[in-house]
Structures are given as C-alpha cells and as structure tokens.
Design a protein around this motif. Structure first.
Motif, PDB file in Angstrom:
ATOM      1  N   GLU A  82     -40.635 -96.844 -24.266  1.00  0.00           N
ATOM      2  CA  GLU A  82     -39.316 -96.557 -23.856  1.00  0.00           C
ATOM      3  C   GLU A  82     -38.445 -97.583 -25.059  1.00  0.00           C
ATOM      4  O   GLU A  82     -39.133 -98.787 -25.438  1.00  0.00           O
ATOM      5  N   VAL A  83     -37.241 -97.227 -25.309  1.00  0.00           N
ATOM      6  CA  VAL A  83     -36.243 -98.252 -26.158  1.00  0.00           C
ATOM      7  C   VAL A  83     -35.613 -99.345 -25.231  1.00  0.00           C
ATOM      8  O   VAL A  83     -34.988 -99.036 -24.182  1.00  0.00           O
ATOM      9  N   GLY A  84     -35.907-100.512 -25.687  1.00  0.00           N
ATOM     10  CA  GLY A  84     -35.372-101.682 -24.734  1.00  0.00           C
ATOM     11  C   GLY A  84     -34.125-101.695 -24.900  1.00  0.00           C
ATOM     12  O   GLY A  84     -33.430-101.107 -25.646  1.00  0.00           O
ATOM     13  N   LEU A  85     -33.660-102.726 -24.192  1.00  0.00           N
ATOM     14  CA  LEU A  85     -32.104-103.296 -24.289  1.00  0.00           C
ATOM     15  C   LEU A  85     -32.020-104.072 -25.356  1.00  0.00           C
ATOM     16  O   LEU A  85     -32.886-105.110 -25.465  1.00  0.00           O
ATOM     17  N   SER A  86     -31.020-104.368 -26.075  1.00  0.00           N
ATOM     18  CA  SER A  86     -30.484-105.203 -27.111  1.00  0.00           C
ATOM     19  C   SER A  86     -29.720-106.254 -26.495  1.00  0.00           C
ATOM     20  O   SER A  86     -29.158-106.111 -25.340  1.00  0.00           O
ATOM     21  N   THR A  87     -29.738-107.291 -26.920  1.00  0.00           N
ATOM     22  CA  THR A  87     -28.922-108.665 -26.527  1.00  0.00           C
ATOM     23  C   THR A  87     -27.592-108.772 -27.547  1.00  0.00           C
ATOM     24  O   THR A  87     -27.753-108.801 -28.684  1.00  0.00           O
ATOM     25  N   VAL A  88     -26.479-108.693 -27.070  1.00  0.00           N
ATOM     26  CA  VAL A  88     -25.149-108.692 -27.863  1.00  0.00           C
ATOM     27  C   VAL A  88     -24.232-109.666 -27.273  1.00  0.00           C
ATOM     28  O   VAL A  88     -24.018-109.923 -26.230  1.00  0.00           O
ATOM     29  N   GLU A  89     -23.427-110.136 -28.281  1.00  0.00           N
ATOM     30  CA  GLU A  89     -22.471-111.281 -28.003  1.00  0.00           C
ATOM     31  C   GLU A  89     -21.327-110.734 -28.512  1.00  0.00           C
ATOM     32  O   GLU A  89     -21.116-110.001 -29.724  1.00  0.00           O
ATOM     33  N   ILE A  90     -20.186-110.617 -28.056  1.00  0.00           N
ATOM     34  CA  ILE A  90     -18.704-110.451 -28.360  1.00  0.00           C
ATOM     35  C   ILE A  90     -17.990-111.692 -28.615  1.00  0.00           C
ATOM     36  O   ILE A  90     -17.714-112.439 -27.513  1.00  0.00           O
ATOM     37  N   ASP A  91     -17.248-112.131 -29.798  1.00  0.00           N
ATOM     38  CA  ASP A  91     -16.451-113.225 -29.943  1.00  0.00           C
ATOM     39  C   ASP A  91     -14.808-112.874 -29.331  1.00  0.00           C
ATOM     40  O   ASP A  91     -14.546-111.795 -29.135  1.00  0.00           O
ATOM     41  N   GLU A  92     -14.293-113.816 -29.630  1.00  0.00           N
ATOM     42  CA  GLU A  92     -12.587-113.711 -29.224  1.00  0.00           C
ATOM     43  C   GLU A  92     -11.926-112.773 -29.870  1.00  0.00           C
ATOM     44  O   GLU A  92     -10.985-112.117 -29.510  1.00  0.00           O
ATOM     45  N   LEU A 116     -18.298-101.031 -23.334  1.00  0.00           N
ATOM     46  CA  LEU A 116     -18.703-102.311 -22.544  1.00  0.00           C
ATOM     47  C   LEU A 116     -18.765-102.044 -21.102  1.00  0.00           C
ATOM     48  O   LEU A 116     -19.727-102.593 -20.377  1.00  0.00           O
ATOM     49  N   HIS A 117     -18.050-100.981 -20.270  1.00  0.00           N
ATOM     50  CA  HIS A 117     -18.219-100.703 -19.296  1.00  0.00           C
ATOM     51  C   HIS A 117     -19.673-100.170 -18.946  1.00  0.00           C
ATOM     52  O   HIS A 117     -20.215-100.449 -17.798  1.00  0.00           O
ATOM     53  N   ARG A 118     -20.056 -99.139 -19.807  1.00  0.00           N
ATOM     54  CA  ARG A 118     -21.596 -98.377 -19.411  1.00  0.00           C
ATOM     55  C   ARG A 118     -22.372 -99.213 -20.045  1.00  0.00           C
ATOM     56  O   ARG A 118     -23.756 -98.958 -19.883  1.00  0.00           O
ATOM     57  N   ARG A 119     -22.020-100.389 -21.023  1.00  0.00           N
ATOM     58  CA  ARG A 119     -23.340-101.105 -21.637  1.00  0.00           C
ATOM     59  C   ARG A 119     -24.083-100.437 -22.622  1.00  0.00           C
ATOM     60  O   ARG A 119     -25.569-100.216 -22.542  1.00  0.00           O
ATOM     61  N   HIS A 120     -23.601 -99.454 -23.500  1.00  0.00           N
ATOM     62  CA  HIS A 120     -24.133 -98.757 -24.550  1.00  0.00           C
ATOM     63  C   HIS A 120     -23.310 -98.719 -25.719  1.00  0.00           C
ATOM     64  O   HIS A 120     -22.215 -98.742 -25.839  1.00  0.00           O
ATOM     65  N   ALA A 121     -24.274 -98.621 -26.733  1.00  0.00           N
ATOM     66  CA  ALA A 121     -23.542 -98.457 -28.161  1.00  0.00           C
ATOM     67  C   ALA A 121     -23.922 -97.076 -28.717  1.00  0.00           C
ATOM     68  O   ALA A 121     -24.999 -96.576 -28.443  1.00  0.00           O
ATOM     69  N   GLU A 122     -22.808 -96.461 -29.300  1.00  0.00           N
ATOM     70  CA  GLU A 122     -23.093 -95.209 -29.758  1.00  0.00           C
ATOM     71  C   GLU A 122     -23.398 -95.273 -31.332  1.00  0.00           C
ATOM     72  O   GLU A 122     -22.557 -95.990 -32.184  1.00  0.00           O
ATOM     73  N   VAL A 123     -24.763 -95.085 -31.922  1.00  0.00           N
ATOM     74  CA  VAL A 123     -25.155 -95.359 -33.033  1.00  0.00           C
ATOM     75  C   VAL A 123     -25.457 -94.189 -33.851  1.00  0.00           C
ATOM     76  O   VAL A 123     -26.203 -92.977 -33.267  1.00  0.00           O
ATOM     77  N   GLU A 124     -24.806 -93.617 -34.937  1.00  0.00           N
ATOM     78  CA  GLU A 124     -25.040 -92.661 -36.021  1.00  0.00           C
ATOM     79  C   GLU A 124     -26.315 -92.858 -36.873  1.00  0.00           C
ATOM     80  O   GLU A 124     -26.080 -93.831 -37.811  1.00  0.00           O
ATOM     81  N   VAL A 125     -27.107 -92.117 -36.823  1.00  0.00           N
ATOM     82  CA  VAL A 125     -28.375 -92.250 -37.804  1.00  0.00           C
ATOM     83  C   VAL A 125     -28.565 -91.026 -38.418  1.00  0.00           C
ATOM     84  O   VAL A 125     -28.550 -89.850 -37.560  1.00  0.00           O
ATOM     85  N   ASP A 126     -29.284 -91.035 -39.525  1.00  0.00           N
ATOM     86  CA  ASP A 126     -29.992 -89.792 -40.062  1.00  0.00           C
ATOM     87  C   ASP A 126     -31.390 -89.761 -39.834  1.00  0.00           C
ATOM     88  O   ASP A 126     -32.141 -90.881 -39.852  1.00  0.00           O
ATOM     89  N   PHE A 127     -31.663 -88.534 -39.361  1.00  0.00           N
ATOM     90  CA  PHE A 127     -33.224 -88.390 -38.682  1.00  0.00           C
ATOM     91  C   PHE A 127     -33.647 -86.850 -38.820  1.00  0.00           C
ATOM     92  O   PHE A 127     -32.856 -85.922 -38.320  1.00  0.00           O
ATOM     93  N   LEU A 143     -26.580 -88.684 -32.972  1.00  0.00           N
ATOM     94  CA  LEU A 143     -25.890 -89.925 -32.269  1.00  0.00           C
ATOM     95  C   LEU A 143     -27.168 -90.396 -31.188  1.00  0.00           C
ATOM     96  O   LEU A 143     -27.593 -89.500 -30.666  1.00  0.00           O
ATOM     97  N   LEU A 144     -27.298 -91.736 -31.247  1.00  0.00           N
ATOM     98  CA  LEU A 144     -28.053 -92.285 -30.236  1.00  0.00           C
ATOM     99  C   LEU A 144     -27.172 -93.056 -29.347  1.00  0.00           C
ATOM    100  O   LEU A 144     -26.350 -93.722 -29.777  1.00  0.00           O
ATOM    101  N   TYR A 145     -27.655 -93.206 -28.124  1.00  0.00           N
ATOM    102  CA  TYR A 145     -26.741 -93.974 -27.266  1.00  0.00           C
ATOM    103  C   TYR A 145     -27.843 -95.082 -26.679  1.00  0.00           C
ATOM    104  O   TYR A 145     -28.726 -94.935 -26.038  1.00  0.00           O
ATOM    105  N   LEU A 146     -27.775 -96.412 -26.963  1.00  0.00           N
ATOM    106  CA  LEU A 146     -28.707 -97.405 -27.037  1.00  0.00           C
ATOM    107  C   LEU A 146     -27.866 -98.457 -26.155  1.00  0.00           C
ATOM    108  O   LEU A 146     -26.961 -98.868 -26.475  1.00  0.00           O
ATOM    109  N   GLY A 147     -28.779 -98.876 -25.053  1.00  0.00           N
ATOM    110  CA  GLY A 147     -28.279 -99.921 -24.056  1.00  0.00           C
ATOM    111  C   GLY A 147     -28.367-101.299 -24.564  1.00  0.00           C
ATOM    112  O   GLY A 147     -28.963-101.470 -25.471  1.00  0.00           O
TER     113      GLY A 147
END
Length: 82
Positions: free
Chosen positions: A21-31, A54-65, A71-75
């Motif tokens: 499985e694809v694991g979760l990433s750790t993300v920080e957001i500044d002011e 931020l609500h669903r805790r996922h990032a929409e990532v566009e990649v060439d594959f 589009l990938l949705y990574l948590g």
C-alpha cells in the motif's frame, strides 16, 4: 511500463508495508499556507501537487504514467498548521 516508471511506482510503496500500500506522507503548512512535505510518498512531488484538501487529508497529484497524465490522490498526516 518503462524502467523509470516501475522504479517510481515502487518508490511510492512503503518498504515496511507487507500489503503493498501507499503510506501516508507527513506534511506541515506554515502561516502563509506554504506546504512542506517532511516525509513519505509526496516527498519530491511538490511541483506536481495540484490541490490539497485539508478536510479529507489528501493531495491531488498529477503525474505522467504509461504515456498518459493521471491524477493520484495521496493521503497525508498534517503535523503542524501555523
């Protein structure tokens, strides 16, 4: 699938996971709402992130594959929001 695509895909999968499985990433957001990826599959993909939910805790990532843009949705886990 090309060799580089295979390496990229295997790089998304956490080596500790037995379930492939694809694991979760750790993300920080500044002011200023600047996103910093601290660890995980999103590391090194900052330029490819199109949207952060931020609500669903996922990032929409566009990649060439496999000769297509997908589009990938990574948590992620939010560790700090200033």
């Amino acid at each position: 699938m090309s060799q580089s695509e295979e390496e990229w895909l295997l790089g998304l999968i956490s080596p500790e996971e037995d379930r492939n499985e694809v694991g979760l990433s750790t993300v920080e957001i500044d002011e200023n709402d600047k996103v910093t990826v601290l660890d995980g599959p999103l590391k090194g993909m900052l330029g490819k992130i199109k949207k952060i939910d931020l609500h669903r805790r996922h990032a929409e990532v566009e990649v060439d594959f496999m000769k297509r843009t997908i589009l990938l949705y990574l948590g992620f886990e939010l560790v700090k929001k200033a």
